[in-house]
Scaffold this active site. Sequence first.
Site, mmCIF file in Angstrom:
data_model
loop_
_atom_site.group_PDB
_atom_site.id
_atom_site.type_symbol
_atom_site.label_atom_id
_atom_site.label_comp_id
_atom_site.label_asym_id
_atom_site.label_seq_id
_atom_site.Cartn_x
_atom_site.Cartn_y
_atom_site.Cartn_z
ATOM 1 N N ASP A 1 19.728 -106.520 89.972
ATOM 2 C CA ASP A 1 18.870 -105.379 89.689
ATOM 3 C C ASP A 1 19.476 -104.652 88.494
ATOM 4 O OD1 ASP A 1 16.808 -103.537 89.872
ATOM 5 O OD2 ASP A 1 16.977 -103.320 92.030
ATOM 6 N N GLU B 1 6.261 -90.496 95.863
ATOM 7 C CA GLU B 1 6.937 -91.603 96.546
ATOM 8 C C GLU B 1 7.066 -92.755 95.560
ATOM 9 O OE1 GLU B 1 4.912 -93.219 99.930
ATOM 10 O OE2 GLU B 1 2.968 -93.294 98.947
#
Length: 715
Positions: free
Chosen positions: A239, A451
């Site tokens: 990542d 979110e």
Amino acid sequence: MEQTFRERAKELTAQMTLEEKVSQTLHGAPEIQRLGISEYNWWNEALHGVARAGTATVFPQAIGVAATFDEELVEEMAEVISTEARAKYNMQQKYGDKDIYKGLTFWAPNINIFRDPRWGRGHETYGEDPYLSSRLGVRFIQGLQGKDETYLKTAACAKHFAVHSGPEGERHHFNAEVSRQDLYETYLPAFKACVQEGKVEAVMGAYNRTNGEPCCGSKTLLLDILRKEWGFEGHVVSDCWAVRDFHENHKVTKAPVESVTMAMNHGCDLNCGCTYPHLVQAVREGRVKESRIDEAVTNLFTTRMKLGMFEEPGKVPYDSIPYTENDTPKHRRLNEKISEKTMVLLKNQGGLLPLQKSRLKTIGVVGPNANSRAALVGNYEGTASRYVTILEGIQDYVKDEARVLYSEGCALFYDRVNGLAKANDRMAEVKGICEASDVVIVCLGLDATLEGEEGDTGNEFASGDKLNLDYPGLQMDILKAAYESRKPVVLVSLTGSAMDLSWADEYIPAIIQAWYPGARGGEAVARLLFGECSPEGKLPVTFYRSVEELPDFADYSMKGRTYRYMEQEALYPFGYGLSYTEFSLSEPEVIVLEEERPSEKQVITEKTMVKIRTIIQNTGSMAGGETVQVYVKALKEGTPNAQLKALKKVFLEPGEAKEVVLTLKAEAFQLYDMDGKAQLLPGKYLIYTGTAQPDSRSETLNGKRSYVTKLTAEV
């Protein structure tokens, strides 16, 4: 051809210097002119459409796609995404554009388990169930990667490996502690399916540690499980800037050279970030063997060769896809179709829905998500050529046949719309609209500024996670004002996660969970409201009553989490969703096969396959889709609740019936011990066949019970 590409990649790698090889392990890989290697940026996104690179079809967010419970539809969507990806790539290559988000390696799907509704990135996933996530993840990958026997259409990437689902604000230093049982029973199955069935080309590690090991440098995850146990042959990517976290945040290493050593030696081939240049030092100091660098670079160039990047122009069949195959009318129609199928009808008291347009003179549309483009798309999104909000969809649908009154109602999470005004500065307008309207559509929810991923969300709250399951700001005041007007109220909730709908469940007659329905979502909502289509979505996550029911957010034990382990009754259960029409199932015929022949004994063994035959019929007056769901429960203490193990989506015209045949392999009955070993336990098993989860709450809401078949396992 895989071996041929690998041999070519190995030959190419052998011609590079150490510095050149290391340069190719970065996501922004530079040109090596003398070897005919052009620059390539590995970083691209396609979660629900080609993202961050201009115009493309913006499909519903992944969590909404999961609600379709439709494997074939997911693959069809992914095929369109890959077509648009090639169309855009071919155009970009023609004009020399090799920037970020312009390649053919897509870091999707996200198949992490949505174990807690507070996790901000949960809407990128296919929900809380390993089986559903497996099936949809595999089909998404197959659609992205294509069916050509020689070349990949695009390269998919299963992420984030593994045991990753928040908290977002702690992800760069967080250690997810998990038992071997939970690891293999919950967190790994979707990854295993994507590797072994989907043949996914890449796997991305997670930011956090799992049981002390940083995921992007985990021997357990990347070598022992992914490579050795599952036989993964593609490449592993970190990542972004996760390797830097090893020394800066996790503190498992002391310096960059130690971090790159850990990552490379444990199987991470590609660094999204800028830490891997330290590999030159690591090799020269004897920390990393140059042969391991060769292996990583060979893995990477094998992928590029499978994508046809080293072939003569025109040799790869996908080279001929023109730019005009991007954002086509056909793709738009598919987008609208998928959006309709994502909607979950949670409540429809008194048959309020569908609305009868001819009986309505004035329609009130209120709420911060009624006219919001952000509420259509979720995150990791592309740019649509046209957006249709809920308000616009309703306006376009009724045209001049009814008047539509609109109020934003309130800000998404602040206490006023205008900064200089007093709090609740749109309440009078809301009440006025409700008084003047025959029906009120209240559009509440969230969007990706509330979110989402830590670093991407634009608010002062919880780094993208939710603090609780409440609608933020003054949204509930708007809903209560609509209820108090005594007019019929429909709540349309646009969120990527479960909210606390307990008040609405008690007082509001009709509730639609619309997720983030894609760029054309307003059209789909309008068609659903007015009965042009029947809702067919099913919840891919449990809707709880409050966070008080949940374990601590940072606790990665599955005890008490999701429908598979929860002990309390859900507000709206996983697998639940209403329709405008009615369906009936015939009592299933359950046939036990031993080595593909009917078994004389109705006994499950390690070689068993169970076939379930049922007839589903649309007994109502509307065409509609329904999902046949099969759950398995071991009748032993300490085992999970009934778990989804087979499904089939069926679309039927009124009166139409179809036979559905579902298959349960022996693995469907296996459970995992504390060492993470799958085993078939002797004893009784229940097979539930129905159109929802076989829990008491689903039965109450649906008014239907699943058929139950009892079988015995012998070991």
